[in-house]
Design a protein around this motif. Structure first.
Motif, PDB file in Angstrom:
ATOM      1  N   ASN A  22      42.952  25.194  53.919  1.00 52.61           N
ATOM      2  CA  ASN A  22      42.238  25.192  54.628  1.00 52.61           C
ATOM      3  C   ASN A  22      42.241  25.393  56.199  1.00 52.61           C
ATOM      4  OD1 ASN A  22      39.347  25.012  54.981  1.00 52.61           O
ATOM      5  ND2 ASN A  22      39.409  22.746  55.403  1.00 52.61           N
ATOM      6  N   TYR A  55      41.659  27.997  60.033  1.00 48.91           N
ATOM      7  CA  TYR A  55      39.750  28.338  60.513  1.00 48.91           C
ATOM      8  C   TYR A  55      40.340  29.080  61.198  1.00 48.91           C
ATOM      9  CZ  TYR A  55      37.010  24.498  58.281  1.00 48.91           C
ATOM     10  OH  TYR A  55      36.953  23.799  57.528  1.00 48.91           O
ATOM     11  N   THR A  63      43.407  29.452  54.789  1.00 46.63           N
ATOM     12  CA  THR A  63      42.216  30.471  54.495  1.00 46.63           C
ATOM     13  C   THR A  63      41.778  30.909  55.469  1.00 46.63           C
ATOM     14  OG1 THR A  63      40.480  28.584  54.961  1.00 46.63           O
ATOM     15  CG2 THR A  63      41.827  28.871  52.649  1.00 46.63           C
ATOM     16  N   ALA A 114      39.523  31.065  57.591  1.00 43.00           N
ATOM     17  CA  ALA A 114      38.620  31.263  57.803  1.00 43.00           C
ATOM     18  C   ALA A 114      37.334  30.853  58.501  1.00 43.00           C
ATOM     19  CB  ALA A 114      37.647  30.210  56.044  1.00 43.00           C
ATOM     20  N   SER A 130      35.652  29.228  54.075  1.00 47.44           N
ATOM     21  CA  SER A 130      36.939  28.555  53.579  1.00 47.44           C
ATOM     22  C   SER A 130      36.897  28.262  52.097  1.00 47.44           C
ATOM     23  CB  SER A 130      37.546  27.465  54.051  1.00 47.44           C
ATOM     24  OG  SER A 130      38.819  27.191  54.417  1.00 47.44           O
TER      25      SER A 130
END
Length: 114
Positions: free
Chosen positions: A42, A44, A63, A65, A71
């Motif tokens: 996970n 960002y 990820t 995200a 995510s």
């Protein structure tokens, strides 16, 4: 445990902190006992992490995200891509809820133990 390949979902961004980081050392230790260890973390966009091949047996994929929901969707997409392109024996999740949901869904879809 040779012959076993693991797809793992979690929040372990320590894999990008260098070889002396505790997460790096611990997970590399796991990879030594496996044929393949793919960790989807996970992360960002603001973290600026890129996929890394940490050893011939270990790969870390962020990820990348925008938010937690994105995510979760990215974990599912990345996991599906990994499972379609490699022989994975087991899916592992670091927690029973956030990453566990993705692991459970992919386990059912690909008929793999979680």
């Amino acid at each position: 445990m040779k012959g076993i390949s693991v797809l793992s979902f979690g929040a372990t961004r320590g894999l990008w902190e260098g070889e002396s980081a505790e997460d790096f050392q611990r997970m590399m230790g796991y990879a030594e006992h496996l044929d393949a260890y793919v960790v989807v973390a996970n992360a960002y966009k603001r973290h600026g992490l890129k996929p890394r091949r940490l050893s011939p047996r270990m790969e870390a994929i962020p990820t990348d995200a925008c938010n937690p929901l994105h995510s979760l969707l990215r974990m599912f997409q990345i996991g599906r891509t990994v499972l379609r392109s490699r022989k994975i024996s087991l899916i592992q999740a670091q927690d029973p809820f956030f990453t566990g949901l993705v692991a459970m869904l992919l386990g059912k879809l690909f008929r793999l133990p979680v």
